[in-house]
Design a protein around this motif. Sequence first.
Motif, short mmCIF file in Angstrom:
data_model
loop_
_atom_site.label_atom_id
_atom_site.label_comp_id
_atom_site.label_asym_id
_atom_site.label_seq_id
_atom_site.Cartn_x
_atom_site.Cartn_y
_atom_site.Cartn_z
N ARG A 36 21.84 23.25 49.09
CA ARG A 36 22.49 24.11 48.10
C ARG A 36 21.57 25.24 47.65
O ARG A 36 22.01 26.39 47.48
CB ARG A 36 22.95 23.28 46.90
CG ARG A 36 24.17 22.41 47.16
CD ARG A 36 24.78 21.92 45.87
NE ARG A 36 23.87 21.04 45.14
CZ ARG A 36 23.84 19.72 45.28
NH1 ARG A 36 24.66 19.12 46.14
NH2 ARG A 36 23.00 18.99 44.57
N LEU A 37 20.30 24.92 47.46
CA LEU A 37 19.35 25.94 47.01
C LEU A 37 19.13 27.00 48.09
O LEU A 37 19.13 28.20 47.80
CB LEU A 37 18.03 25.28 46.64
CG LEU A 37 16.92 26.20 46.11
CD1 LEU A 37 17.40 26.98 44.89
CD2 LEU A 37 15.67 25.39 45.78
N VAL A 38 18.96 26.57 49.32
CA VAL A 38 18.75 27.51 50.42
C VAL A 38 20.00 28.38 50.62
O VAL A 38 19.90 29.59 50.83
CB VAL A 38 18.37 26.77 51.71
CG1 VAL A 38 18.39 27.72 52.91
CG2 VAL A 38 16.99 26.13 51.57
N ALA A 39 21.17 27.77 50.53
CA ALA A 39 22.41 28.53 50.67
C ALA A 39 22.52 29.59 49.58
O ALA A 39 22.91 30.74 49.84
CB ALA A 39 23.62 27.60 50.62
N GLY A 40 22.16 29.23 48.37
CA GLY A 40 22.19 30.20 47.28
C GLY A 40 21.26 31.37 47.53
O GLY A 40 21.61 32.53 47.32
N GLY A 41 20.06 31.06 48.01
CA GLY A 41 19.07 32.10 48.25
C GLY A 41 19.38 33.00 49.43
O GLY A 41 19.08 34.20 49.40
#
Length: 215
Positions: A36-41
């Motif tokens: 989720r964090l990588v997708a957001g970034g």
Amino acid sequence: MIKRCPQHGFFRGELCQCGSAGQLVLDETKTEQLGRLVAGGLRHFPADLGLEMDCHGWVDLAKLGEVVLSRHRWASLDLVVAMIQSDSKQRYEIRGDRVRARYGHSVDVDLDHPENRRPLLYYGASEEEADRILEIGIKPASQRYVHLSGTAEKAWHVATFRTGNPKVIQVDAAAAQKAGVKMMTVNDDIVISETIPYIYLSLLATRDMAWREKA
């Protein structure tokens, strides 16, 4: 979860393709958190995480590693690489010291994947969406590009996650591209496109979807 096979490297699930149980690298919960964090970034809010993204969607890989570590003490650049290399959907790619999402952006990017070569592509939709699409065309909604499937069956299966009565729109990609619509191949399953005018669209007949009875 993410595991590592001594022979084939990182993989998802219980067993590697060779049958090896592998060694656990990251459990399911942490894999989802990191994803989720990588997708957001890389897809949705890079600036909010302090990432500088160029016009083609690339960001500095080491900086992304710093970001994930700042949010999760257990995270690291190595785990980001493991997540990307084990992803069967090929959501991301690493090139040298840079990384980017291959598709799924809501931020404004100008991706530069290879030109689509398939003459026909497919888009899954609900019955209501299909009626509207055949009148106005397919336009990006919450994402930068329209996401198309390489096969009618794949498009139908994608649509089943949104509706119980999927319809499949056939796209005359060859004609649309000849007219100037930009379409790019992301991987074996996905082609991304700019807005597709309705004149290049048709509803796939039920008789041409015999495989759906097996679903």
